[in-house]
Design a protein around this motif. Structure first.
Motif, short mmCIF file in Angstrom:
data_model
loop_
_atom_site.label_atom_id
_atom_site.label_comp_id
_atom_site.label_asym_id
_atom_site.label_seq_id
_atom_site.Cartn_x
_atom_site.Cartn_y
_atom_site.Cartn_z
N ILE A 23 -11.82 53.60 6.07
CA ILE A 23 -11.79 54.25 7.37
C ILE A 23 -13.08 55.02 7.66
N PHE A 24 -13.76 55.49 6.64
CA PHE A 24 -14.90 56.39 6.82
C PHE A 24 -16.00 55.83 7.72
N PRO A 25 -16.40 54.56 7.58
CA PRO A 25 -17.45 54.05 8.48
C PRO A 25 -17.08 54.18 9.96
N GLU A 26 -15.80 54.00 10.28
CA GLU A 26 -15.37 54.14 11.67
C GLU A 26 -15.46 55.59 12.12
N ILE A 57 -17.57 57.83 10.98
CA ILE A 57 -18.99 58.12 11.14
C ILE A 57 -19.51 57.55 12.46
N ASP A 58 -19.05 56.37 12.79
CA ASP A 58 -19.45 55.74 14.05
C ASP A 58 -18.98 56.55 15.24
N GLN A 59 -17.76 57.05 15.18
CA GLN A 59 -17.23 57.85 16.28
C GLN A 59 -17.99 59.17 16.44
N MET A 60 -18.50 59.70 15.33
CA MET A 60 -19.28 60.94 15.39
C MET A 60 -20.71 60.70 15.88
N ASP A 61 -21.12 59.43 16.01
CA ASP A 61 -22.52 59.10 16.32
C ASP A 61 -23.45 59.75 15.29
N LYS A 117 -18.74 62.41 1.93
CA LYS A 117 -17.45 62.20 1.26
C LYS A 117 -17.65 61.90 -0.21
N THR A 118 -16.65 62.29 -0.99
CA THR A 118 -16.53 61.86 -2.38
C THR A 118 -15.13 61.26 -2.51
N ASP A 119 -14.72 60.92 -3.70
CA ASP A 119 -13.37 60.38 -3.89
C ASP A 119 -12.29 61.45 -3.76
N SER A 138 -2.65 59.10 12.98
CA SER A 138 -1.87 58.18 12.15
C SER A 138 -2.72 57.11 11.50
N SER A 139 -3.74 56.63 12.22
CA SER A 139 -4.51 55.50 11.72
C SER A 139 -5.76 55.91 10.96
N GLN A 140 -6.34 57.10 11.28
CA GLN A 140 -7.65 57.43 10.73
C GLN A 140 -7.67 58.64 9.79
N ILE A 141 -6.66 59.49 9.84
CA ILE A 141 -6.67 60.70 9.03
C ILE A 141 -5.52 60.72 8.02
N GLU A 142 -4.32 60.53 8.49
CA GLU A 142 -3.14 60.62 7.62
C GLU A 142 -3.19 59.71 6.40
#
Length: 293
Positions: A130-133, A135-139, A165-167, A77-81
């Motif tokens: 959201i993307f930086p978070e 990337i951080d979770q993926m290490d 990522k792109t737009d 809900s917070s990071q993908i949708e």
């Protein structure tokens, strides 16, 4: 969790990141374009225990809410949708390497395939936040830019450990080199499957409203199997003995195989087509909801 936006019928992003000579391409439309949501709901409603299902219940958020535990549902809900539009495109750019005796069992001889997946973006601004978070979770670590797009990779990550990522899409790949090759196609420096005349002809035969589809360039697989089988036969008497029969089978195979899954009122239809220079065959099967019991 919200539902995905309703996509316009036939509104498929296409393989703009896939090389023209790719082995395989798949697409999956979780937004259920056009009539697909209504038809799929009608099909599912014929299954005991699902009689009350409606198109509104088929939103991806609703489905995942029932399948995930609390933490995973919250992450969706917070990071993908907020940014995901429901379309998944995937490519296997090259025929997987043959790592075993192809004359004994060609299917079991294949090694690991290189894979690139693209997740469609409906809100680039949300993705940017959201993307930086993610990337951080993926290490994942930045490898710098390639073709104007920053590439990240987790050096210890199996599966799809490279990301960019792109737009319009988030790209995930089995490794950075495979992802960078896809970005070259996207940038237009390598011919894409989307601009290939043969693929355009194949695409024209697929239903515009569909749940998913695939295209396999089986001629390339046959060529690789033939080359390896002939090489093995030079040193292996057993392989030499079965080589004529294997080559005959490969010679009779299709140049490409295409298919689509379509939701129609009361049933799902799987359409599979085999094409060679000499002939073309199409096979259709229907899964009736009442016939499941």
């Amino acid at each position: 969790a919200g539902a995905l936006p309703v996509a316009a019928a036939g509104d498929h992003a296409g393989p703009d990141f896939v090389p023209a000579d790719a082995f395989a391409y798949f697409d999956l439309d979780l937004a259920l374009a056009g009539s697909q949501a209504d038809n799929l709901a009608a099909f599912l409603a014929g299954i005991p225990g699902m009689e009350g299902i409606s198109p509104a219940d088929l939103g991806l958020g609703s489905l995942l809410g029932g399948m995930m535990d609390g933490d995973a549902s919250d992450q969706w809900s917070s990071q993908i949708e907020p940014w995901f539009d429901g379309e998944i495109r995937m490519s296997i750019p090259e025929v997987p390497p043959m790592e075993a005796d192809v004359t004994a069992d060609p299917a079991a001889a294949a090694g690991d395939a290189k894979v690139v997946a693209a997740l469609g973006v409906k809100d680039a601004a949300s993705l940017g936040e959201i993307f930086p978070e993610l990337i951080d979770q993926m290490d994942a670590e930045s490898l710098g830019e390639h073709a104007g797009v920053e590439v990240f990779q987790n050096p210890d990550e199996g599966g799809l450990g490279a990301v960019a990522k792109t737009d319009t899409a988030v790209y995930l790949a089995s490794d950075a080199a495979t992802l960078e090759a896809a970005l070259d196609v996207l940038a237009g420096t390598v011919p894409s499957l989307a601009s290939d005349a043969e693929f355009a002809a194949i695409e024209a035969t697929l239903p515009a409203e569909r749940i998913g589809s695939f295209v396999l360039a089986t001629a390339g697989l046959a060529q690789q199997l033939r080359a390896q089988a002939e090489a093995q036969a030079q040193t292996d008497p057993t392989a030499a003995a079965v080589l004529p029969g294997l080559l005959a089978q490969l010679g009779n195979g299709p140049d490409h195989v295409t298919g689509a899954i379509v939701a129609e009122p009361g049933h799902l239809t799987a359409r599979i087509a085999f094409a060679t220079p000499a002939r073309s065959e199409e096979h259709t099967s229907e899964l009736q909801s009442r016939g499941l019991i």
